[in-house]
Structure formats: structure tokens, C-alpha cells
Motif scaffolding. Structure first.
Motif, mmCIF file in Angstrom:
data_model
loop_
_atom_site.group_PDB
_atom_site.id
_atom_site.type_symbol
_atom_site.label_atom_id
_atom_site.label_comp_id
_atom_site.label_asym_id
_atom_site.label_seq_id
_atom_site.Cartn_x
_atom_site.Cartn_y
_atom_site.Cartn_z
ATOM 1 N N ALA A 272 47.026 39.411 22.565
ATOM 2 C CA ALA A 272 46.719 40.453 23.630
ATOM 3 C C ALA A 272 45.692 40.073 24.457
ATOM 4 C CB ALA A 272 46.494 41.584 22.958
ATOM 5 N N TYR A 273 44.497 39.425 23.635
ATOM 6 C CA TYR A 273 43.181 38.920 24.260
ATOM 7 C C TYR A 273 43.547 37.933 25.182
ATOM 8 C CZ TYR A 273 38.263 37.872 25.020
ATOM 9 O OH TYR A 273 37.181 37.574 25.576
ATOM 10 N N ALA A 274 44.289 37.084 25.011
ATOM 11 C CA ALA A 274 44.765 35.920 25.522
ATOM 12 C C ALA A 274 45.416 36.284 27.045
ATOM 13 C CB ALA A 274 45.454 34.810 24.882
ATOM 14 N N PRO A 382 39.701 43.915 22.129
ATOM 15 C CA PRO A 382 40.072 43.218 20.935
ATOM 16 C C PRO A 382 38.818 42.991 19.936
ATOM 17 C CG PRO A 382 41.140 42.666 23.028
ATOM 18 C CD PRO A 382 39.901 43.477 23.299
ATOM 19 N N PRO A 383 37.875 42.546 20.638
ATOM 20 C CA PRO A 383 36.570 42.453 19.861
ATOM 21 C C PRO A 383 36.044 43.203 19.144
ATOM 22 C CG PRO A 383 36.122 41.306 22.071
ATOM 23 C CD PRO A 383 37.337 42.124 22.033
ATOM 24 N N THR A 384 36.243 44.521 19.552
ATOM 25 C CA THR A 384 35.940 45.751 18.450
ATOM 26 C C THR A 384 36.947 45.796 17.452
ATOM 27 O OG1 THR A 384 34.927 46.818 20.527
ATOM 28 C CG2 THR A 384 35.469 48.346 18.798
ATOM 29 N N GLY A 406 41.565 32.741 23.863
ATOM 30 C CA GLY A 406 41.674 33.679 25.137
ATOM 31 C C GLY A 406 41.063 33.010 26.468
ATOM 32 N N ASN A 407 40.063 32.308 26.070
ATOM 33 C CA ASN A 407 39.293 31.392 27.323
ATOM 34 C C ASN A 407 40.235 30.141 27.760
ATOM 35 O OD1 ASN A 407 36.875 32.773 28.117
ATOM 36 N ND2 ASN A 407 36.167 32.113 26.294
ATOM 37 N N LEU A 408 40.901 29.396 26.344
ATOM 38 C CA LEU A 408 41.549 28.301 26.748
ATOM 39 C C LEU A 408 42.933 28.695 27.412
ATOM 40 C CD1 LEU A 408 41.062 26.031 23.563
ATOM 41 C CD2 LEU A 408 40.266 25.693 25.916
ATOM 42 N N ALA A 435 52.441 39.619 40.788
ATOM 43 C CA ALA A 435 53.175 39.187 39.867
ATOM 44 C C ALA A 435 52.608 38.398 38.578
ATOM 45 C CB ALA A 435 54.283 37.929 40.237
ATOM 46 N N VAL A 436 51.563 37.532 38.569
ATOM 47 C CA VAL A 436 50.847 37.120 37.412
ATOM 48 C C VAL A 436 50.116 38.107 36.617
ATOM 49 C CG1 VAL A 436 48.964 35.431 36.786
ATOM 50 C CG2 VAL A 436 50.807 34.585 38.372
ATOM 51 N N MET A 437 49.577 38.935 37.353
ATOM 52 C CA MET A 437 48.886 39.983 36.490
ATOM 53 C C MET A 437 49.749 40.953 35.889
ATOM 54 S SD MET A 437 45.421 40.940 38.953
ATOM 55 C CE MET A 437 46.151 41.579 40.291
ATOM 56 N N ALA A 438 50.862 41.252 36.642
ATOM 57 C CA ALA A 438 51.846 42.168 35.862
ATOM 58 C C ALA A 438 52.571 41.353 34.929
ATOM 59 C CB ALA A 438 53.039 42.451 37.064
ATOM 60 N N VAL A 439 52.843 40.269 34.644
ATOM 61 C CA VAL A 439 53.552 39.387 33.808
ATOM 62 C C VAL A 439 52.550 39.259 32.499
ATOM 63 C CG1 VAL A 439 54.505 37.227 32.932
ATOM 64 C CG2 VAL A 439 55.047 38.090 35.321
ATOM 65 N N ALA A 440 51.279 38.947 32.895
ATOM 66 C CA ALA A 440 50.072 38.962 31.831
ATOM 67 C C ALA A 440 49.858 40.183 31.079
ATOM 68 C CB ALA A 440 49.007 38.218 32.465
ATOM 69 N N GLY A 441 49.994 41.366 31.923
ATOM 70 C CA GLY A 441 49.926 42.595 31.419
ATOM 71 C C GLY A 441 51.116 42.971 30.523
ATOM 72 N N VAL A 442 52.311 42.742 30.779
ATOM 73 C CA VAL A 442 53.558 42.958 30.110
ATOM 74 C C VAL A 442 53.438 42.281 28.664
ATOM 75 C CG1 VAL A 442 55.801 42.698 29.776
ATOM 76 C CG2 VAL A 442 55.073 43.571 32.050
ATOM 77 N N VAL A 443 53.202 40.897 28.845
ATOM 78 C CA VAL A 443 53.050 40.069 27.550
ATOM 79 C C VAL A 443 51.702 40.751 26.653
ATOM 80 C CG1 VAL A 443 51.951 37.989 26.647
ATOM 81 C CG2 VAL A 443 53.565 37.974 28.595
ATOM 82 N N GLY A 444 50.733 41.145 27.333
ATOM 83 C CA GLY A 444 49.670 42.019 26.498
ATOM 84 C C GLY A 444 50.399 43.198 25.815
ATOM 85 N N LEU A 445 50.993 43.998 26.704
ATOM 86 C CA LEU A 445 51.799 45.331 25.949
ATOM 87 C C LEU A 445 52.511 44.894 24.800
ATOM 88 C CD1 LEU A 445 52.294 47.528 29.127
ATOM 89 C CD2 LEU A 445 50.912 47.887 27.244
#
Length: 464
Positions: A272-274, A382-384, A406-408, A435-445
Motif C-alpha cells: 500500500a505504501y509503495a 502506513p508508518p503509523t 516504497g521509494n524504490l 491513469a497512472v494515479m488511478a491505477v496506483a490508487g486501485v492497487v493501494g486499495l
């Protein structure tokens, strides 16, 4: 902001409630100790609470300076290139890999040091080291010397965040931890703004003075040397609270074994953090270009508008997220930060999908600020959750691993994916970024939907 809180309340009664599979007694967290245990142990008292908030303030100030030292060089590209005779490729290497690769990979070993030695001394040494390297950047005479200095900045800065999280988790009551991490996270936005505004002012001032030394060199010296004073401030006023889980030093294999045994929590939290890092790196790398290409702004105009929006959003988002987590942690336990993160991901995805359809400049800036608000608001969550759920002798290494992963992944995927898609999608940059932000968000969800609370809830160091 209202939607943020209301959506969190809706989620608390939805399918996501199945994520909390462990008991919560008061605010008892996996791998930690309950609030009752904490209070009866006498840590922290009212006086130590006050001293810990001083510690939060000092470390946040250090984080502000770390971001300034990290980003101010971006303003000085042209004068550095002209003075040292560097190519565009060499400049790109100095801005990116020379700093980022070591910053990402050094977090885990330095986090390990935070688990086995004085965190206060480690923080002071790291601050002095990266500050000296920033100053040395201003004294560089060729590509190798400036690259070596930037590598030093990356290594030094990698230690601060694992140390800060570990100190906060051991020194503050559970219901205040999210707020402390939020304040620290907001320091990143303040540092970004100061790097752009303060760095530009310093360079212009030195240039107007007509000094014998090049203005870009004086600018780097001016932002680097004060960090040596900060290191002394850390030694004098930052406290080293007793570790919440006292005991012998744990071997690395024990920590890694614990992570593997609890992979249904740690693995999905890391993912999720990545996903968040991918979203944010893409957003920060390409949002100014969206304003330039889509609305005909100059780089200076785009930087001022976007920078102002992100300064407000980058402070407000983390602070609100931390406040919400502190309010609901008693009911939701260790996964409370991740529940709030789910709400924020949903908001960020929805706003990102609107981006290609906004044709008014002012509306676009407001929209970017809103995306930044929810995205940066998630940074400390996530750190919390990791601090809530991880035994004290493991927190530094776990935090370092989370930052490294996450950074890598974020650096590797986010900006590059937008560039590749923009060349192939109709409409160019805006739909590619969305598109990239939405896909990353869906992966996070998806990761947050799959995460499960760790099984050990008795307050003892987990047995692997």
C-alpha cells in the motif's frame, strides 16, 4: 475535509470492518503494550509528554532542513552546469540516482542501527553528516566530487525518519502517535516550499551582492551549514525514551522472520505504501508540466501556482489525517491508519479521474491541490500503522524496509509510467497522469482490503 471524515465513518461500517481480526482492549496494539500497561508503567508522564512534543518539534525542523538540502539543488541546475561544465546527463544523475538510490537503500541498515543504539546520537550524527555533505556540494569542482557529496546527503537523510518514528512510538501515548507523525510528515511540505522560495531568494541575494564566490556555491553553503547547529540541538534537547519493549537486541533474522510470519499485515502494508509512493512520485514529477503544456504557463508561473497549492495541501492533509486516526484509533485499533488511508485513496482516485476534463486554469490548480491534499495526507499512515503493530526492538528496521520498498518502487514506476503512456494515449500528458494515479490508487486499495492485523496481541515480543 468533510468528505474525508464522512467517508472514513462509512468505511468503518462496511466490508472493510472484516480487516480487523484482532481484539482491541482500549488501544492495545499488536506487538506493543496496552494503554493501561503504559500508564501503570509511568511512561510517559505529563512532564515527559511535554519534552516529547519538544522532540517532535525539533525532529520536524530537522526534516524541514533535510528536504531543503535535498531539493534546493534543483534551482541551481543551470549555474552549476555552466560553472562545472557538466552535461545534461551528469546533471540528471546528480539530481536523481546519486541521491535517490542511496536514500532508498540505506534506510533499512540505518533503521537497524536505530534499533540497537542511541537514536538521539544516531540522528545527530546523520544530521551533521548530510549537512556537511550539502555544504561540500557547494565546494565541488567536478562531476565526481559533486556526485559524491550528493550520495552523502542521501545516506545521511535516510537515517532521520526511522529514528523519528521509533522515538515517537516509544515516547508518546498511543492516541497521540498519529498526530506526531502527521506533524513530522507536514514538515516535508514546508521544506519543499522553503527550498523553492528561500533557495531562490538566497541565490538572488548572493547574485546581487556580486560576491567573489559563485552564488550557487554560497546558496548551498548557506542551507547546509545551519544543519550542524541542528545536530547540536538534537543532542541537547531530544530525549531518548525507554524502549517500550525492553530486552536483548534481536538478530536481523528474528526481525525478518517476524515480518514473514506476519506477512498478511506487513506485506500488504508495504505494498500500500509503495502504491502511494508511485502515485505521489508521478504526481509531483508531472503536475507542473501539465500546467505548462495544458495552460501555457511558464515554468516559473507553474512552479509558483503548484508550489503554493502543495504547500497548503501538504501541511493540511497530514494534519487532518493524523487527527482522524487519533480520534478513531480507540475503536479500530492498529489498523485505524489504514482505514483512513482507504478513504483517502478513494478520494484521490476520484479526483485524478477528473483531471483530463478540467479546462480552466484556476480550477486545475485547485484540483491539483485537492489531489495533493489527500495524497500527502496518506504519507504518515502506513508508518503509523507499523509503529502501532511492531515491537520496539524491530521498529527502526521495519520502518527502513518500508521506506526502501516504497521509494524504490515509486521512483522506478511512477514518473516513467506517465512518460510512456503520454506518448501513446490520445490527449497526451493529462490522461496519462490520471491513469497512472488511478491505477496506483486501485492497487493501494486492493492491498488495504487484503491486509490483516497481526496475530500477537498480548503486548509481548512476537515469537517467530
Amino acid at each position: 475535509m468533510a468528505s474525508y471524515c464522512s467517508l472514513t465513518n462509512v468505511l468503518s461500517s462496511s466490508k472493510f470492518s472484516t480487516l480487523i481480526s484482532s481484539r482491541t482492549d482500549g488501544i492495545s496494539m499488536t506487538g506493543g503494550i496496552s494503554m493501561t500497561d503504559r500508564e501503570t508503567s509511568g511512561l510517559p508522564s505529563t512532564q515527559s509528554d511535554l519534552r516529547m512534543w519538544v522532540t517532535v518539534g525539533i525532529l520536524t525542523l530537522c526534516y524541514v532542513f533535510s528536504v531543503v538540502d535535498r531539493l534546493v539543488i534543483n534551482l541551481l541546475v543551470d549555474p552549476i552546469r555552466a560553472d562545472l561544465g557538466l552535461s545534461d546527463l551528469e546533471i540528471a544523475l546528480i539530481q536523481g540516482p546519486a541521491f535517490a538510490i542511496l536514500y532508498a537503500t540505506a534506510g533499512a541498515p540505518l533503521g537497524r542501527l536505530a534499533d540497537v543504539m542511541s537514536r538521539r546520537k544516531l540522528a545527530a550524527a546523520a544530521i551533521a553528516f548530510w549537512s556537511a555533505c550539502t555544504a561540500l556540494t557547494g565546494l565541488a569542482t567536478n562531476f565526481l566530487s559533486i556526485a559524491a557529496a550528493r550520495i552523502g546527503v542521501g545516506v545521511g537523510e535516510a537515517a532521520l525518519t526511522p529514528v523519528a518514528y521509533s522515538l515517537f512510538a516509544d515516547g508518546l501515548r498511543r492516541e497521540r502517535l498519529a498526530r506526531a507523525i502527521a506533524i513530522y510528515t507536514a514538515g516535508g511540505a514546508l521544506g519543499s516550499g522553503l527550498a523553492l522560495i528561500g533557495g531562490g531568494w538566497l541565490y538572488a541575494t548572493f547574485e546581487a551582492m556580486g560576491t567573489a564566490m559563485m552564488p550557487w556555491r554560497l546558496t548551498l553553503l548557506a542551507v547546509g551549514l545551519p544543519g550542524l547547529l541542528l545536530a547540536g540541538l538534537v543532542l541537547l534537547f531530544v530525549i531518548e525514551p525507554p524502549r517500550r519493549d525492553p530486552g536483548p537486541r534481536l538478530p536481523v533474522r528474528h526481525v525478518l522472520g517476524h515480518i514473514a510470519a506476519q506477512r498478511s499485515f506487513y506485506g500488504w502494508t508495504f505494498l500500500a505504501y509503495a502504491a502511494l509512493a508511485t502515485l505521489l512520485y508521478a504526481f509531483m514529477a508531472w503536475a507542473p508540466s501539465h500546467l505548462i503544456r495544458g495552460f501555457g504557463l511558464t515554468p516559473g508561473e507553474a512552479g509558483m501556482r503548484f508550489g503554493t497549492a502543495m504547500l497548503v495541501a501538504g501541511i493540511g492533509g497530514p494534519l487532518l489525517a493524523g487527527w482522524v486516526v487519533d480520534r478513531i484509533a480507540l475503536k479500530m485499533g492498529a489498523l485505524a491508519p489504514l482505514r483512513v488511508m482507504s478513504a483517502a485513496f478513494l478520494c484521490a482516485i476520484g479526483l485524478a479521474l477528473v483531471l483530463p476534463f478540467v479546462g480552466d486554469l484556476n480550477a486545475a490548480v485547485v484540483l491539483l491541490g485537492a489531489i495533493g491534499f489527500f495524497s500527502t495526507g496518506m504519507l504518515g499512515l502506513p508508518p503509523t500503522a507499523l509503529q502501532f503493530a511492531t515491537p520496539g526492538r524491530m521498529r527502526g528496521l521495519v520502518s527502513g524496509i518500508n521506506l526502501m520498498v516504497g521509494n524504490l518502487i515509486g521512483l522506478s514506476l511512477g514518473p516513467v509510467a506517465v512518460a510512456l503512456l503520454s506518448a501513446r494515449m490520445a490527449g497526451g500528458l493529462a490522461p496519462a497522469l490520471a491513469a497512472v494515479m488511478a491505477v496506483a490508487g486501485v492497487v493501494g486499495l486492493i492491498a488495504l482490503f487484503c491486509v490483516q492485523a497481526p496475530q500477537d496481541i498480548d503486548g509481548s515480543t512476537p515469537t517467530v
